[in-house]
Design an enzyme around this catalytic site. Sequence first.
Site, PDB file in Angstrom:
ATOM      1  N   SER A   1     -16.693 -27.125 118.881  1.00 10.41           N
ATOM      2  CA  SER A   1     -17.245 -27.773 120.072  1.00 10.41           C
ATOM      3  C   SER A   1     -17.810 -26.695 121.001  1.00 10.41           C
ATOM      4  O   SER A   1     -18.696 -25.947 120.595  1.00 10.41           O
ATOM      5  CB  SER A   1     -16.175 -28.633 120.742  1.00 10.41           C
ATOM      6  OG  SER A   1     -16.742 -29.526 121.655  1.00 10.41           O
TER       7      SER A   1
ATOM      8  N   ASP B   1     -20.736 -38.332 116.188  1.00 10.69           N
ATOM      9  CA  ASP B   1     -20.137 -37.545 117.271  1.00 10.69           C
ATOM     10  C   ASP B   1     -20.899 -37.772 118.575  1.00 10.69           C
ATOM     11  O   ASP B   1     -22.066 -37.394 118.684  1.00 10.69           O
ATOM     12  CB  ASP B   1     -20.176 -36.062 116.888  1.00 10.69           C
ATOM     13  CG  ASP B   1     -19.407 -35.179 117.859  1.00 10.69           C
ATOM     14  OD1 ASP B   1     -19.072 -35.650 118.956  1.00 10.69           O
ATOM     15  OD2 ASP B   1     -19.171 -34.013 117.514  1.00 10.69           O
TER      16      ASP B   1
ATOM     17  N   HIS C   1     -16.534 -36.441 116.326  1.00 10.11           N
ATOM     18  CA  HIS C   1     -16.144 -35.141 116.849  1.00 10.11           C
ATOM     19  C   HIS C   1     -14.833 -34.633 116.257  1.00 10.11           C
ATOM     20  O   HIS C   1     -14.667 -33.434 116.054  1.00 10.11           O
ATOM     21  CB  HIS C   1     -16.017 -35.233 118.374  1.00 10.11           C
ATOM     22  CG  HIS C   1     -16.090 -33.918 119.070  1.00 10.11           C
ATOM     23  ND1 HIS C   1     -17.216 -33.131 119.075  1.00 10.11           N
ATOM     24  CD2 HIS C   1     -15.168 -33.243 119.802  1.00 10.11           C
ATOM     25  CE1 HIS C   1     -16.999 -32.041 119.785  1.00 10.11           C
ATOM     26  NE2 HIS C   1     -15.754 -32.077 120.227  1.00 10.11           N
TER      27      HIS C   1
END
Length: 713
Positions: free
Chosen positions: A556, A642, A677
């Site tokens: 991320s 995501d 995600h």
Amino acid sequence: MDDTPSRAPLTQPSFAPPVASRRPVVTTHHHVKLVDNYGWLRAENWQDVMRDPALLDPEIRAYLEAENAYTEAVLAPTKPLQEALFSEMKARLKPDDSGVPSPDGAFDYFSDFVAGGQYPRLCRQPRGGGEIQVLLDGNVEAAGKPYWDLGAKAHSPDHKLLAYSVDEKGSELYTIRIRDLATGQDLPDVLADTRGEIVWANDSQTIFFIRLDDNHRPLFVHRHRLGTPETDDALVYAEEDTGFYVSLNKTLSSKFILIDVHDHQTSEVRLIDADAPTGDALLVTPRVTGHEYQVSHHGDRLILTTNSGGAEDFRICSTPITARGLDNWTELVAHKPGRLIIDTVVFANHLVRLEREDSLPRIIVRVLSDGAEHAIAFDEDAYALGMSDGYEFDTTTLRFTYSSMTTPAETFDYDLVTRDRVLRKRQEIPSGHNPGDYVTRRVLAPASDGETVPVSLLYRRDTPLDGSAPLFLYGYGSYGISIPASFSSARLSLVDRGFIFAIAHIRGGKDKGYRWYKDGKHEKKLNTFTDFIAAGEHLVRQGLTQRGRIVANGGSAGGMLMGVVANLAPELFLGIIADVPFVDVLNTMLDKDLPLTPPEWPEWGNPIESERDFAIIRSYSPYDNVEAKRYPHIFAYGGLTDPRVTYWEPAKWIAKMRALNTSDNLVLLKTNMEAGHGGASGRFERLREVALDYAFALEVAGLANAAVPSPKA
């Protein structure tokens, strides 16, 4: 002399890597022309794709699947290693693991896993023991579904109902359902496309939840009365500023439902009387840019953890419920620079706080009646600590967890009065684990500006510390999130094969207080990246590894870190593993319609309004700074649904890197076409993704065939 390691001897596939076509998209911002050759990979209907992945443009899908096929072919020789790693990791998980029961009224609530089960069961039993009732079995609910994620779960105050939320696409769009615990059947009430949070009013008939706007932002608090149509749900609060998000909670006292409006540096809280759920939401104190506060309740007062009054590392205050404004706040615990108050729990007679100083956490217990305090002490040099408030307010028991990089997690119940601690659970490693086989310690890496960066290390006691060992260096460094030096059974598979594992506690987190966060955000973001490089360089100077023997990893915002250091110091790294990497920073921050963009401006800057912010972000944005140079091995991972880091960020980055990379090192992309995600949803399927990352690292480091020692007795 070029000492970049040559590509590992993996078998080449029979076909060439995918080549994304160049279709320049030209935009101008602040008199600067930007050319994005791979912008076409961003689906115009991305909002629809979040809800139904089948709607993805066929050409984009074909490209992502071609990348997946290429990665699969290149890494095919590592399949036996992946399976070995997966088997090891799975063997370290207790097949029928169970959480420590949390008491609430007449019941103890807990979750468990059955042998072979991928998903948790939610259970309860009569307080103190008795027949177990399974409230919800995730394995049954997830059967036949490629993705299933249990979001929030909350039993009603009268213990007759269970509200729970589920995401079946990985897009973080949760559907809320209500289960009758007497019959085991769900009620007709179904609330779709929510954030997933659920809070019960005290009548056990009313729930509060959050809906998202068309761009996936949680902005609207709704109230639902069981048995009424969804169209009758009342809008309780609507946030008009898309730079703020809304979340829900409830005080441990059960007195108030909390509506928390926040971005990354400012918060604002409203209270709803949980006994009067149709009443007004009362503002505690209006938002002021830079003021963050959290609210608890005790008697006729509110307890507030706040950075007001220049308390950069937070202080704790109290105010009457009837006089909530900031001018009425009186101090209970003063601010101490460098001692960050992370969390507070308010019980009937005690206030407990979790704080961190010099990157090490501790728990402080305060008696509310007289202010007397004591600390819960620990011995190790690097460890992780967490505490839980449970369900009960009028109790003298605090539950906390402790672990280190060598010590599996231990759960304790601590008596706040007698100071006795009872070990309730020690994480079991069925395949065996001897902490004495490993060493964990902390070193301080000097940064270029005189700061020192804490680095937590884990390695086998018999690992040679002569520079020959490869190093796996993990980092994050954003949003004030601190990475704890906690135990991971999975990473033992790397360490047992000769890797040294390191966590760099770089600026952008709060490991050394709130200042550490401020020094790694917005205009000072460069410190995050140079700290990570400094950590690697220091470990080389200490003789623990060598330049070109470091495999870096982050996900991320930590994936953005990976992209930046690949550009700044490619020769330092053997390989880089970037999980769901936020690498297209400039384009994303210029697109106000993307889910996270407006709330992210305080973190990175607003390049739409500010020419200076535009220049700062452009100077480091990984995608914009890929150039013709010798890059290390690169493995990027994305998720099609995501909403946080959209799939096209790693796809565009890899396309550009493959076109410009002048080394023959691997440049690989894998997109999970059925997840978002968080990757795969099942506890074992997640391990397959970790195994793939670790197999890549071991292969490029030449340790794919390393012998694995057995734990010593």
